[in-house]
Design an enzyme around this catalytic site. Structure first.
Site, PDB file in Angstrom:
ATOM      1  N   ASP A 122     -15.521  -3.808  -2.080  1.00 10.57           N
ATOM      2  CA  ASP A 122     -14.978  -3.511  -0.617  1.00 10.57           C
ATOM      3  C   ASP A 122     -16.346  -3.491   0.319  1.00 10.57           C
ATOM      4  OD1 ASP A 122     -12.594  -3.150  -1.853  1.00 10.57           O
ATOM      5  OD2 ASP A 122     -12.823  -1.112  -1.988  1.00 10.57           O
ATOM      6  N   ASP A 134       0.581  -1.299   0.047  1.00 13.24           N
ATOM      7  CA  ASP A 134       0.198  -0.056   0.007  1.00 13.24           C
ATOM      8  C   ASP A 134       0.747   1.133   0.110  1.00 13.24           C
ATOM      9  OD1 ASP A 134      -2.052  -1.920   0.123  1.00 13.24           O
ATOM     10  OD2 ASP A 134      -2.726  -1.140   2.030  1.00 13.24           O
TER      11      ASP A 134
END
Length: 243
Positions: A129, A8
């Site tokens: 998500d 990330d």
């Protein structure tokens, strides 16, 4: 089933967020390229990169970092985070990204998703998500009116074959994955599902191996690897069937 290590990015650095919240950020003292090379050396067959800056603001300062990762490794790299226009999609494809993961536009701009699928169907995956079964968008800061399963069926009809399913409540929490919801999504839709969120240790990978064989395509792990809860080589052996 494959184990997919995650990187990330925020401000060109390796970070992890807990439950997707910017305020709950952990920075790691390793360069993104160095981490990608470590993952490759450990035997990873695919790397998952998320551009958090672009996910939150729509602007990216991580493009050059992503380019460096792709230049330095020989394994495929999939990239997601805030890809909400055709130019960004083209840029990433031209860079050599193996798969571009889009999320928000599947809800807000399905016509754009259609355009991407027309350009290169094999390079498109949809990130779903969800929190309590409902899909979140725009860097997880907004809720949508879609249930995860409904959105999965919708994008399947459009021609999407791969989804990355993240349980937001588990992401970066090291509390264990949401096995039931992820398996239900994979079995009900028949899509190629990559599970993300909550991996806390090797035991979770053993459970995925037991429950998800021939149902789940891959499992993404980030924080658990970075914090030493999982040895990547050992995790790959467990998930990919060598132990």
């Amino acid at each position: 089933m494959i184990l997919i290590p995650a990187i990330d990015l925020m401000g060109k650095k390796v970070v992890r967020l807990t439950q997707g919240e910017k305020e709950r950020k952990t920075e790691y003292p390793i360069s993104p390229v160095e981490l990608a090379l470590k993952y490759q050396e450990a035997g990873a067959r695919l790397i998952h990169v998320v551009d958090l800056d672009r996910a939150f603001t729509g602007e990216s300062e991580n493009f050059e970092v992503i380019a460096e990762i792709i230049k330095n490794v020989s394994i495929p790299v999939q990239v997601g985070g805030g890809i909400r226009d055709i130019e960004s999609f083209r840029e990433l494809i031209d860079l050599g990204v193996s798969r571009v993961i889009v999320g928000t536009i599947a809800v807000t701009n399905p016509e754009l998703l259609e355009e991407m699928l027309t350009l290169d169907r094999d390079k498109v995956a949809v990130g779903i998500d969800a929190k309590n079964g409902w899909v979140a968008i725009k860097g997880w800061v907004e809720s949508s009116n879609y249930r995860a399963l409904d959105l999965a069926y919708k994008v399947k009809e459009m021609g999407v074959t791969t989804i990355i399913y993240t349980d937001i409540a588990r992401d970066g929490s090291l509390t264990g994955p949401n096995f039931n919801e992820t398996l239900k999504l994979a079995i009900d839709t028949g899509l190629k599902v990559i599970a993300s969120g909550g991996i806390s240790g090797l035991e979770d990978l053993r459970r995925w191996r037991e429950l998800g064989e021939n149902k789940i395509y891959g499992v993404i792990a980030g924080k658990a690897i970075l914090e030493g809860k999982i040895d990547l080589k050992e995790g790959i052996r467990i998930l990919e069937g060598e132990s």
